[in-house]
Design an enzyme around this catalytic site. Structure first.
Site, PDB file in Angstrom:
ATOM      1  CB  ILE A  33      -6.936   7.630 -10.487  1.00 11.42           C
ATOM      2  CG1 ILE A  33      -6.876   7.111 -11.913  1.00 11.42           C
ATOM      3  CG2 ILE A  33      -6.370   6.632  -9.497  1.00 11.42           C
ATOM      4  CD1 ILE A  33      -5.461   6.983 -12.457  1.00 11.42           C
ATOM      5  CG  HIS A  78      -8.538  11.394   0.224  1.00 12.60           C
ATOM      6  ND1 HIS A  78      -8.544  10.474  -0.810  1.00 12.60           N
ATOM      7  CD2 HIS A  78      -7.353  11.213   0.857  1.00 12.60           C
ATOM      8  CE1 HIS A  78      -7.430   9.767  -0.786  1.00 12.60           C
ATOM      9  NE2 HIS A  78      -6.686  10.192   0.214  1.00 12.60           N
ATOM     10  CG  HIS A 133      -3.093  13.168  -0.865  1.00 10.36           C
ATOM     11  ND1 HIS A 133      -1.835  12.618  -0.722  1.00 10.36           N
ATOM     12  CD2 HIS A 133      -3.972  12.157  -0.643  1.00 10.36           C
ATOM     13  CE1 HIS A 133      -1.949  11.332  -0.442  1.00 10.36           C
ATOM     14  NE2 HIS A 133      -3.242  11.016  -0.376  1.00 10.36           N
ATOM     15  CD  GLU A 157      -3.102   3.404  -1.740  1.00 16.38           C
ATOM     16  OE1 GLU A 157      -3.319   4.004  -2.805  1.00 16.38           O
ATOM     17  OE2 GLU A 157      -3.831   2.490  -1.299  1.00 16.38           O
ATOM     18  CB  VAL A 158       0.273   9.435  -3.234  1.00 10.81           C
ATOM     19  CG1 VAL A 158       1.067  10.494  -3.997  1.00 10.81           C
ATOM     20  CG2 VAL A 158      -0.356   8.435  -4.206  1.00 10.81           C
TER      21      VAL A 158
HETATM   22  P1  DGP Z   1      -3.656   7.875   0.119  1.00  2.40           P
HETATM   23  O1  DGP Z   1      -2.190   8.167  -0.124  1.00  2.40           O
HETATM   24  O2  DGP Z   1      -3.889   6.493   0.667  1.00  2.40           O
HETATM   25  O3  DGP Z   1      -4.325   8.926   0.958  1.00  2.40           O
HETATM   26  O4  DGP Z   1      -4.431   7.900  -1.278  1.00  2.40           O
HETATM   27  C1  DGP Z   1      -3.844   8.188  -2.512  1.00  2.40           C
HETATM   28  C2  DGP Z   1      -4.941   8.401  -3.509  1.00  2.40           C
HETATM   29  O5  DGP Z   1      -4.367   8.840  -4.737  1.00  2.40           O
HETATM   30  C3  DGP Z   1      -5.774   7.159  -3.855  1.00  2.40           C
HETATM   31  O6  DGP Z   1      -7.135   7.388  -3.478  1.00  2.40           O
HETATM   32  C4  DGP Z   1      -5.664   7.009  -5.364  1.00  2.40           C
HETATM   33  C5  DGP Z   1      -5.115   8.342  -5.806  1.00  2.40           C
HETATM   34  N1  DGP Z   1      -4.224   8.264  -6.967  1.00  2.40           N
HETATM   35  C6  DGP Z   1      -3.113   7.493  -7.075  1.00  2.40           C
HETATM   36  N2  DGP Z   1      -2.533   7.682  -8.271  1.00  2.40           N
HETATM   37  C7  DGP Z   1      -3.280   8.613  -8.916  1.00  2.40           C
HETATM   38  C8  DGP Z   1      -3.176   9.236 -10.197  1.00  2.40           C
HETATM   39  O7  DGP Z   1      -2.281   8.978 -10.991  1.00  2.40           O
HETATM   40  N3  DGP Z   1      -4.137  10.144 -10.514  1.00  2.40           N
HETATM   41  C9  DGP Z   1      -5.170  10.454  -9.663  1.00  2.40           C
HETATM   42  N4  DGP Z   1      -6.060  11.347 -10.083  1.00  2.40           N
HETATM   43  N5  DGP Z   1      -5.281   9.889  -8.443  1.00  2.40           N
HETATM   44  C10 DGP Z   1      -4.354   8.973  -8.084  1.00  2.40           C
END
Ligand code: DGP
Length: 122
Positions: free
Chosen positions: A34, A106, A104, A99-100
């Site tokens: 996002i 990237h 996942h 953060e999530v």
């Molecule tokens: P991290 O946990 O720091 O590796 O990164 C989480 C990533 O998830 C961050 O780059 C933004 C992405 N993200 C967070 N919320 C959403 C969402 O609702 N939709 C999408 N497509 N990406 C999201």
């Protein structure tokens, strides 16, 4: 801390929240980030409930792990990252600013990605 089934990626897997899907199979979903940090920035996630790489590598089945890493390579090819290059990255825990809390990876491509990572105060 256990897996939180209300995290945003769990909602995306359940189709409760939309995503810009790039690839899906029985075990894996890939969609565009996002908040893209490169022209192509895709997240690849297992459909199983794993908090991070630590959880997935310890508790994922051989099938899930194989399907996941094959999908990472396939998505990288799909977004055109092979000829000019791409980067994969997975954050685990506090120091990596995860953060999530659904595992996942990237995938970044589509521009010069610079040399490795920037560590502030490191
Ligand atoms: P991290 O946990 O720091 O590796 O990164 C989480 C990533 O998830 C961050 O780059 C933004 C992405 N993200 C967070 N919320 C959403 C969402 O609702 N939709 C999408 N497509 N990406 C999201």
């Amino acid at each position: 801390m256990g897996y939180d089934s209300q995290n945003i990626f769990a909602k995306i897997i359940r189709n409760e929240v939309p995503c810009d899907k790039v690839y899906e199979n029985d075990h894996v979903l890939a969609f565009r980030d996002i908040n893209p940090q490169a022209p192509n920035h895709v997240l690849v996630i297992p459909k199983g409930s794993y908090i991070s790489m630590e959880d997935f590598s310890e508790n994922g089945s051989d099938l899930e792990i194989t399907e996941f890493w094959r999908a990472v390579g396939q998505v990288a090819r799909m977004i055109g990252g092979v000829s000019d290059g791409y980067r994969i990255l997975a954050n685990h825990g506090r120091d990596a600013h995860q953060e999530v809390f659904h595992f996942h990876v990237h995938i970044f491509s589509g521009c010069d990605l610079g040399h490795m990572i920037k560590i502030q105060n490191g």
